[in-house]
Design a protein around this motif. Structure first.
Motif, PDB file in Angstrom:
ATOM      1  N   LEU A 216      -3.863 -31.829   8.454  1.00 18.36           N
ATOM      2  CA  LEU A 216      -2.569 -32.467   8.659  1.00 18.36           C
ATOM      3  C   LEU A 216      -1.737 -31.666   9.653  1.00 18.36           C
ATOM      4  O   LEU A 216      -1.081 -32.232  10.540  1.00 18.36           O
ATOM      5  N   GLY A 217      -1.774 -30.343   9.543  1.00 10.22           N
ATOM      6  CA  GLY A 217      -1.046 -29.505  10.485  1.00 10.22           C
ATOM      7  C   GLY A 217      -1.584 -29.658  11.896  1.00 10.22           C
ATOM      8  O   GLY A 217      -0.822 -29.661  12.870  1.00 10.22           O
ATOM      9  N   TYR A 218      -2.885 -29.792  11.996  1.00  5.29           N
ATOM     10  CA  TYR A 218      -3.557 -30.027  13.274  1.00  5.29           C
ATOM     11  C   TYR A 218      -3.023 -31.308  13.911  1.00  5.29           C
ATOM     12  O   TYR A 218      -2.635 -31.336  15.090  1.00  5.29           O
ATOM     13  N   ALA A 219      -2.950 -32.382  13.099  1.00  2.97           N
ATOM     14  CA  ALA A 219      -2.463 -33.677  13.583  1.00  2.97           C
ATOM     15  C   ALA A 219      -0.985 -33.601  13.950  1.00  2.97           C
ATOM     16  O   ALA A 219      -0.556 -34.155  14.977  1.00  2.97           O
ATOM     17  N   ARG A 220      -0.202 -32.926  13.138  1.00  2.00           N
ATOM     18  CA  ARG A 220       1.234 -32.797  13.414  1.00  2.00           C
ATOM     19  C   ARG A 220       1.473 -32.061  14.729  1.00  2.00           C
ATOM     20  O   ARG A 220       2.393 -32.399  15.479  1.00  2.00           O
ATOM     21  N   SER A 221       0.653 -31.063  14.989  1.00  2.00           N
ATOM     22  CA  SER A 221       0.812 -30.297  16.230  1.00  2.00           C
ATOM     23  C   SER A 221       0.538 -31.175  17.445  1.00  2.00           C
ATOM     24  O   SER A 221       1.279 -31.128  18.440  1.00  2.00           O
ATOM     25  N   TYR A 222      -0.508 -31.975  17.370  1.00  2.00           N
ATOM     26  CA  TYR A 222      -0.801 -32.883  18.487  1.00  2.00           C
ATOM     27  C   TYR A 222       0.261 -33.967  18.612  1.00  2.00           C
ATOM     28  O   TYR A 222       0.614 -34.386  19.725  1.00  2.00           O
ATOM     29  N   HIS A 223       0.801 -34.415  17.480  1.00  2.24           N
ATOM     30  CA  HIS A 223       1.879 -35.405  17.525  1.00  2.24           C
ATOM     31  C   HIS A 223       3.107 -34.803  18.204  1.00  2.24           C
ATOM     32  O   HIS A 223       3.762 -35.463  19.030  1.00  2.24           O
ATOM     33  N   ALA A 224       3.422 -33.553  17.892  1.00  2.00           N
ATOM     34  CA  ALA A 224       4.562 -32.880  18.507  1.00  2.00           C
ATOM     35  C   ALA A 224       4.362 -32.710  20.008  1.00  2.00           C
ATOM     36  O   ALA A 224       5.327 -32.717  20.782  1.00  2.00           O
ATOM     37  N   LYS A 225       3.098 -32.565  20.437  1.00  3.31           N
ATOM     38  CA  LYS A 225       2.773 -32.447  21.854  1.00  3.31           C
ATOM     39  C   LYS A 225       2.694 -33.818  22.544  1.00  3.31           C
ATOM     40  O   LYS A 225       2.384 -33.910  23.723  1.00  3.31           O
ATOM     41  N   LYS A 226       2.947 -34.878  21.745  1.00  2.88           N
ATOM     42  CA  LYS A 226       2.901 -36.263  22.216  1.00  2.88           C
ATOM     43  C   LYS A 226       1.500 -36.695  22.606  1.00  2.88           C
ATOM     44  O   LYS A 226       1.315 -37.601  23.424  1.00  2.88           O
ATOM     45  N   GLU A 227       0.493 -36.041  22.008  1.00  2.00           N
ATOM     46  CA  GLU A 227      -0.899 -36.446  22.187  1.00  2.00           C
ATOM     47  C   GLU A 227      -1.277 -37.305  20.976  1.00  2.00           C
ATOM     48  O   GLU A 227      -1.993 -36.886  20.073  1.00  2.00           O
ATOM     49  N   PHE A 228      -0.725 -38.522  20.973  1.00  2.00           N
ATOM     50  CA  PHE A 228      -0.805 -39.381  19.796  1.00  2.00           C
ATOM     51  C   PHE A 228      -2.227 -39.849  19.482  1.00  2.00           C
ATOM     52  O   PHE A 228      -2.576 -40.037  18.321  1.00  2.00           O
ATOM     53  N   GLY A 229      -3.041 -40.029  20.516  1.00  2.00           N
ATOM     54  CA  GLY A 229      -4.418 -40.445  20.290  1.00  2.00           C
ATOM     55  C   GLY A 229      -5.202 -39.385  19.538  1.00  2.00           C
ATOM     56  O   GLY A 229      -5.952 -39.686  18.601  1.00  2.00           O
TER      57      GLY A 229
END
Length: 276
Positions: A216-229
């Motif tokens: 989940l933290g991994y996904a949140r980090s990419y979401h914060a970087k706007k790498e939604f895919g």
């Protein structure tokens, strides 16, 4: 000796002091470190409760004179006795749990946020007398959680008249304990260092592929970087691989946000509008 014997908490030993330890007898001094209470009001920091305790236990286990009880054993006792973490602040309750575990001292406490920094307080209880020996509080930046636990462990060791400099270096990067890398990643994430956080979450998952909080933290980090895919891929993997994940609701909400952003980007691409 960590996770090998039931006993007491690192913070407890520190507060108890050398005289108290001698009064309990010689040999290995076993400690119990309970999960810390999250008083920040932020549910995404709940995983720090067990993580900070794990990190502190590992830091203290560097000396041959201390054995720290494993968290699984502690959790089992708390469940069997129907004791909540909040109850551990009561000296009588702390002593009861310590006695069941064969401990001489027990440390409990909590953490909160003050001016953007994490503040950890630790309460050290003597099991034999059911008394509070000492309370300590320390603050650090969220990105420096290992440093905070290092400082706490050094305080404990100094109370034991042990030279911290003579101990093996406390290096999370070299640790085979998945949760330590996760906690470092969580701290980096909350301090906005997303790339470094991803590195720590990656190491966590390499050590424990079913670590749901790391995924989940991994996904949140990419979401914060706007790498939604990329975030979406990780969230879908999390929900598939860990179907009974306790924070599945949070993962699904974030997944919906990713889907919405991806659809928005697709619409903007078709209409020629630059994406955010």
């Amino acid at each position: 000796a960590w996770a090998a014997q039931p006993g007491k908490s690192p913070a407890v030993a520190a507060a108890a002091g050398l005289d108290t330890l001698h009064a309990h007898g010689g040999g290995l001094f076993t400690l119990v470190v309970t999960p810390l209470i999250n008083s920040t009001g932020k549910t995404d920091l709940d995983s720090l409760s067990e993580g900070l305790a794990d990190m502190l236990a590992v830091a203290l286990s560097r000396t041959k004179d201390i054995a720290v009880v494993d968290r699984e054993h502690l959790s089992k006792v708390l469940a069997e006795q129907r004791i909540a973490l909040l109850g551990m602040a009561e000296p009588g309750t702390a002593a009861r749990v310590g006695n069941i575990l064969g401990a001489k001292a027990l440390v409990t406490g909590g953490f909160t946020l003050i001016d953007g920094k994490i503040s950890v307080n630790a309460h050290v209880f003597d099991v034999a007398t059911a008394t509070l020996l000492k309370s300590e509080s320390m603050q650090e930046d969220m990105s420096e959680l290992p440093k905070l636990c290092e400082r706490l462990s050094v305080a404990v060791l100094q109370n034991l008249n042990l030279e911290a400099e003579a101990l093996p270096k406390f290096d999370v990067d070299d640790s085979p304990v998945a949760n330590l890398h996760f906690i470092r990643g969580l701290g980096l994430y909350h301090s906005g260092q997303y790339d470094r956080a991803i590195g720590q979450f990656t190491t966590t998952l390499e050590l424990d592929g079913k670590h749901g909080d790391a995924r989940l933290g991994y996904a949140r980090s990419y979401h914060a970087k706007k790498e939604f895919g990329h975030a979406k891929v990780e969230l879908e993997k999390l929900l598939k691989d860990v179907p009974d994940y306790a924070r599945a609701g949070e993962a699904r909400k974030l997944l919906k946000k990713c889907d919405a952003k991806l659809k928005e980007s697709e619409r903007n691409l078709l209409s020629g509008i630059p994406s955010d």
